[in-house]
Design a protein around this motif. Sequence first.
Motif, PDB file in Angstrom:
ATOM      1  N   LEU A 893       0.827  -1.212   0.000  1.00  8.39           N
ATOM      2  CA  LEU A 893       0.000   0.000   0.000  1.00  8.39           C
ATOM      3  C   LEU A 893       0.855   1.253   0.000  1.00  8.39           C
ATOM      4  O   LEU A 893       0.564   2.225  -0.718  1.00  8.39           O
ATOM      5  CB  LEU A 893      -0.928  -0.017   1.214  1.00  8.39           C
ATOM      6  N   GLU A 894       1.901   1.284   0.798  1.00 10.45           N
ATOM      7  CA  GLU A 894       2.770   2.454   0.871  1.00 10.45           C
ATOM      8  C   GLU A 894       3.447   2.723  -0.467  1.00 10.45           C
ATOM      9  O   GLU A 894       3.488   3.874  -0.938  1.00 10.45           O
ATOM     10  CB  GLU A 894       3.811   2.255   1.977  1.00 10.45           C
ATOM     11  N   ILE A 895       3.967   1.672  -1.104  1.00  9.59           N
ATOM     12  CA  ILE A 895       4.628   1.866  -2.394  1.00  9.59           C
ATOM     13  C   ILE A 895       3.619   2.295  -3.462  1.00  9.59           C
ATOM     14  O   ILE A 895       3.909   3.168  -4.291  1.00  9.59           O
ATOM     15  CB  ILE A 895       5.368   0.576  -2.795  1.00  9.59           C
ATOM     16  N   LYS A 896       2.424   1.719  -3.442  1.00 10.23           N
ATOM     17  CA  LYS A 896       1.391   2.127  -4.401  1.00 10.23           C
ATOM     18  C   LYS A 896       1.033   3.595  -4.210  1.00 10.23           C
ATOM     19  O   LYS A 896       0.885   4.343  -5.197  1.00 10.23           O
ATOM     20  CB  LYS A 896       0.155   1.253  -4.207  1.00 10.23           C
ATOM     21  N   PHE A 897       0.934   4.025  -2.976  1.00  6.65           N
ATOM     22  CA  PHE A 897       0.617   5.416  -2.695  1.00  6.65           C
ATOM     23  C   PHE A 897       1.733   6.342  -3.179  1.00  6.65           C
ATOM     24  O   PHE A 897       1.480   7.387  -3.775  1.00  6.65           O
ATOM     25  CB  PHE A 897       0.379   5.589  -1.190  1.00  6.65           C
ATOM     26  N   GLU A 898       2.976   5.958  -2.933  1.00  3.59           N
ATOM     27  CA  GLU A 898       4.091   6.805  -3.341  1.00  3.59           C
ATOM     28  C   GLU A 898       4.193   6.885  -4.854  1.00  3.59           C
ATOM     29  O   GLU A 898       4.444   7.969  -5.410  1.00  3.59           O
ATOM     30  CB  GLU A 898       5.394   6.257  -2.747  1.00  3.59           C
ATOM     31  N   ALA A 900       1.748   6.546  -7.009  1.00  2.82           N
ATOM     32  CA  ALA A 900       0.641   7.386  -7.483  1.00  2.82           C
ATOM     33  C   ALA A 900       0.938   8.862  -7.239  1.00  2.82           C
ATOM     34  O   ALA A 900       0.635   9.717  -8.081  1.00  2.82           O
ATOM     35  CB  ALA A 900      -0.652   6.974  -6.791  1.00  2.82           C
ATOM     36  N   SER A 901       1.563   9.182  -6.102  1.00  2.00           N
ATOM     37  CA  SER A 901       1.931  10.570  -5.825  1.00  2.00           C
ATOM     38  C   SER A 901       2.970  11.065  -6.824  1.00  2.00           C
ATOM     39  O   SER A 901       2.919  12.211  -7.274  1.00  2.00           O
ATOM     40  CB  SER A 901       2.464  10.689  -4.399  1.00  2.00           C
ATOM     41  N   LEU A 902       3.923  10.197  -7.195  1.00  3.15           N
ATOM     42  CA  LEU A 902       4.938  10.586  -8.171  1.00  3.15           C
ATOM     43  C   LEU A 902       4.325  10.835  -9.538  1.00  3.15           C
ATOM     44  O   LEU A 902       4.717  11.776 -10.244  1.00  3.15           O
ATOM     45  CB  LEU A 902       6.003   9.500  -8.254  1.00  3.15           C
ATOM     46  N   ILE A 903       3.336  10.039  -9.905  1.00  2.00           N
ATOM     47  CA  ILE A 903       2.668  10.258 -11.195  1.00  2.00           C
ATOM     48  C   ILE A 903       1.920  11.581 -11.190  1.00  2.00           C
ATOM     49  O   ILE A 903       1.967  12.347 -12.160  1.00  2.00           O
ATOM     50  CB  ILE A 903       1.722   9.078 -11.493  1.00  2.00           C
ATOM     51  N   ARG A 904       1.222  11.877 -10.090  1.00  2.00           N
ATOM     52  CA  ARG A 904       0.539  13.170  -9.997  1.00  2.00           C
ATOM     53  C   ARG A 904       1.532  14.319 -10.036  1.00  2.00           C
ATOM     54  O   ARG A 904       1.270  15.365 -10.644  1.00  2.00           O
ATOM     55  CB  ARG A 904      -0.282  13.225  -8.710  1.00  2.00           C
TER      56      ARG A 904
END
Length: 1134
Positions: A893-898, A900-904
């Motif tokens: 979950l943490e890596i998925k969140f990070e 996604a934040s990098l893509i944004r």
Amino acid sequence: MLPPELQPRSFRPYISSSISAPSFYRGGGDAYPSPSPSPNSASSFYAGSGSGSSRGSASRSLNKSSRFSPSSFAHNARIAVALVPSAAFLLDLGGTPVLATLTLGLMVSYILDSLNFKPGSFFAVWFSLIAAQIAFFFSSSLLLSTFNSLSIGLLASFVCAITNFFLGVWVSLQFRWIQIEYPTIVLALERLLFACVPIIASSIFTWATVSAVGMVNAAYYLMSFNCFFYWVFSLPRLSSFKMKQEVSYHGGEVPDESLILGQLESCFHTLNLLFLPLLFHIASHYSIIFSSTASICDLFLLFFIPFLFQLYASTRGALWWVTKNDRQMHSIRLVNGAIALLVVVLCLEVRVVFHSFSRYIQVPPPLNYLLVTITMLGGAAAGGAYALGMVSDAFSSLAFTALAVLVSAAGAIVVGFPVLFIPLPSVAGFYLARFFTKKSLSSYFAFVVLGSLMVTWFVMHNYWDLNIWMAGMSLKSFCKLIVGSVILAMAVPGLALLPPKLHFLTEACLVSHSLLLCYVENRFFNYSNVYYYGMEDDVMYPSYMVIMTTFLGLALVRRLSMDYRIGPKAVWILTCLYCSKLAMLFMASKAVLWVSAVLLLAVSPPLLLYKDKSRTASKMKPWQAYAHAGVVALAVWFCRETIFEALQWWNGRPPSDGLLLGTCILLTGLACVPIVALHFSNAMSAKRCLLLLVATGALFILMQPPIPMSWTYSSDIIKAARQSSDDISIYGFIASKPTWPAWLLIAAILLTLAAISSILPIKYIVELRTFYSIAIGIALGVYISAEYFLQAAILHFLIVVTMVCTCVFVVFTHFPSASSTKLLPWVFALLVALFPVTYLLEGQVRNNKSLLGDGGVGDLEVEDNKLALLLAVEGARTSLLGLYAAIFMLIALEIKFELASLIREKVTERGGLTHSQSGQSGSASAPPRLRFMQQRRASTVPTFTIKRMAAEGAWMPAVGNVATIMCFAICLILNVNLTGGSNRAIFFLAPILLLLNQDSDFVAGFGDKQRYFPVTVAISGYLVLTALYTIWEDVWHGNPGWGLEIGGPDWFFAVKNLALLILTFPSHILFNRFVWSYTKQPDLMPLLTVPLNIPSIIITDVLKIKILGLLGIIYSLAQYLISKQQHISGLKYI
């Protein structure tokens, strides 16, 4: 005369402002202007005007009809008063099935409304009400057991159904789109509500009251509710959906079309008010209706009391449909009111006075009948004449005064007042009449003094010498309290009319009276016994008296506050005192009233004392907030014994110190919420501290950690409750489990909340971040080891290391440092390596311990020890699997969140290139101090940009995929171990694969477009493999060799189910290919595979194959619909 919303000024017909009514000082400007007479004779109850600039001139002679105007329903409060308690009563009758059905339906309606699907929300509400009515019909048993008569049961069921229908109508009026599309229906629904709700609501309220207190006086309950709802609904009201310009008139007449109810509905309401209670009484008491004089008087009272109420309501326009001539209406009120008043007074004498209070009448017959009639009829005539405005000149004032003197003297003679002192009540009556006619405050206070003397004499004459103990105190003490309360109540009206500078006297009088009332009711409600000459009996102060005096007191406070007779501080104190009485209804404690009052006084100042937002000084200052928070904490600590009793009553046993302390902390935090929410909504530090305080209390309640003795203060009540031996006698001696690890979990959660809310600045300080992650890991590791793995000491170190690695990885992935991106892959590798080592070491350590301890033990005991060891190892390994599954899930979950934040961030950077020049110019024009702070913040905040990810963080997608796959695999193993391989589990476990990321090592070509492909493939593959395993298991029966006979039953079973399993493959293959590529295929291709799944559903013997067949049909239909929607969208785009 119409209600206030239909007219700009409140007045009564034929009331002179100079003589009939007092006009003392009224604070607050024009809030309550002085009354004025009707200027003309044409329909005074239609005279009205708008306010401000919206006034317009119009009349009933307008050729055009009133136009519809969509707006919010303005009468929600009136409808809620009738329907909300009725719905609560029906929910109580229906029970859990009705509540569950209604809750589910309203949740669906809320979801549809949040999705902006208004028609769906509307129909969901109606379907939920229909389903709730069906559930009510089957669960309430009205036709079978509640009523003995089938006709009454059918009538009650109809009333319940029609109430449910009106609830749906009320909810329908809240939808704006219905008002816009169906204006005629909306107006009809509004009229339907006002026409039918008062009749239905009075029936439901009477039903509930009769269920609580009995059937004896049911007709009087119905009469009371009829009068109440007649006043709420039947007075002329303007429709909520008329054009405001057409209902704002200046001296004109309000047209009938602007009113909600017409002449027919108003006439029907009048008939219901006058005749329904009488007919109900005749139907329920027909066998004894003429058995006594009191029964005959009941018939007259049930008709003429509503008739009198109807005549009084006509002063507010209730009889507008009879005549519009004021003189005719005044004649109707005068003649009919006189007759009705005479009948009511005579019936009350027979039914109430001589029936219940004959022992206080000290005059022998027949003189007693004459004097009581003079007293009651004269008093009622004087009050009615004054209410109708007939005391308007010198002669009528003289007659009013003489009548008051006569009534006072006759009443004093009736109760046995000494003849020598008869002038005393006569003078009191004279002063009271002078107060009403001359508006003299000195006359009223003279009446108060003389009336107090008469009340004191009456109490001492009748009760002072009785040797009775009531509610734990003597009757003499109670008489003192009653006399003091009556004197204070008599003084309040006069004190309220004093100038504003003396309003503190009114406030002191009201507070004193409320304190006396609270004390008396607390004694009578909690000390419910009476002692009389050696005899003891139980006397219960009814609960409805507590409720009635509470709401009457709150209504009085609200009225005085609206009239500016009392200040906000008095409103605050009185509201808290009256509301605290309700706590006696829920908890049997002698101190609960005063404890509730203290808590309310401590909690409510932010709501009551600082609520005036129009003043600049209404907001709290910081020092006031700290003072109020301290007062709240002290109040909670002061009330700890009552909190202890409440927890003991709730749990059935004395609460622990941790639970008591946590409840106190939680109450303190919740009590401080109004301070922060209303007065410091922009102070983030206050919100963060409040969050920590509430979380601390909740954690103490949930974990109940051991409290050191030095932290606790046990009073005598708490010690006595904990010294009881009931727990040991009931539960026996229970082995205590170490609870000190709870402190570690509490500390870890609070530190996490402090870091999330930025109280701990781990975002900006790398060293603090390191210590924080290690501390959290050690705390969680020690807690898990001490709570779940007490036997194996060697595992404690490995579990602590595992949790430290997890915390370090998560924290530094979220807030990376300069070198963390290089070290985190090795931390994850260590974590993965620890998983098999810890899993295998758990069983090995226990086996070694068992072998060392088996010397000198019999074979039977060895077998028992081995079985226990096997079960212990299996349980511990299952716990370890659950722990590592949670760890890998958190990392994924943490890596998925990070990512996604990098893509944004990448999208934002691309979009910000066009504005870079404007941003630079804006930064250059900023003040130097601000630019320095921006640069400093930019240099301190850790950044993990796209370029750095490409250089140093390319491992993140691969690590995330490994964590996701390991979590999914461990969950499948847990599913097999715990549930035996449940079929439903895969539908909950497969979404874990949504955490997979695109990387160049493991999953090449996998992107956001294919994110659902792993989920569907996992579901299909799992079901196929488990179906094959089920067929193999059923056929082989555990035989090691070839056990199939060609043509035998097992062979036929295997071939049939394998063939049916193969028939489900086309649908699954096509849908999984479609989910991977989303390329359009021929429309008939998915539909052609649907028939192949039908035999698998009908013929197969394996449940998993049936699920595959059903899933194949769903896949095919979903693929067809999605392809069709894509085709339509493409055509629209073209």
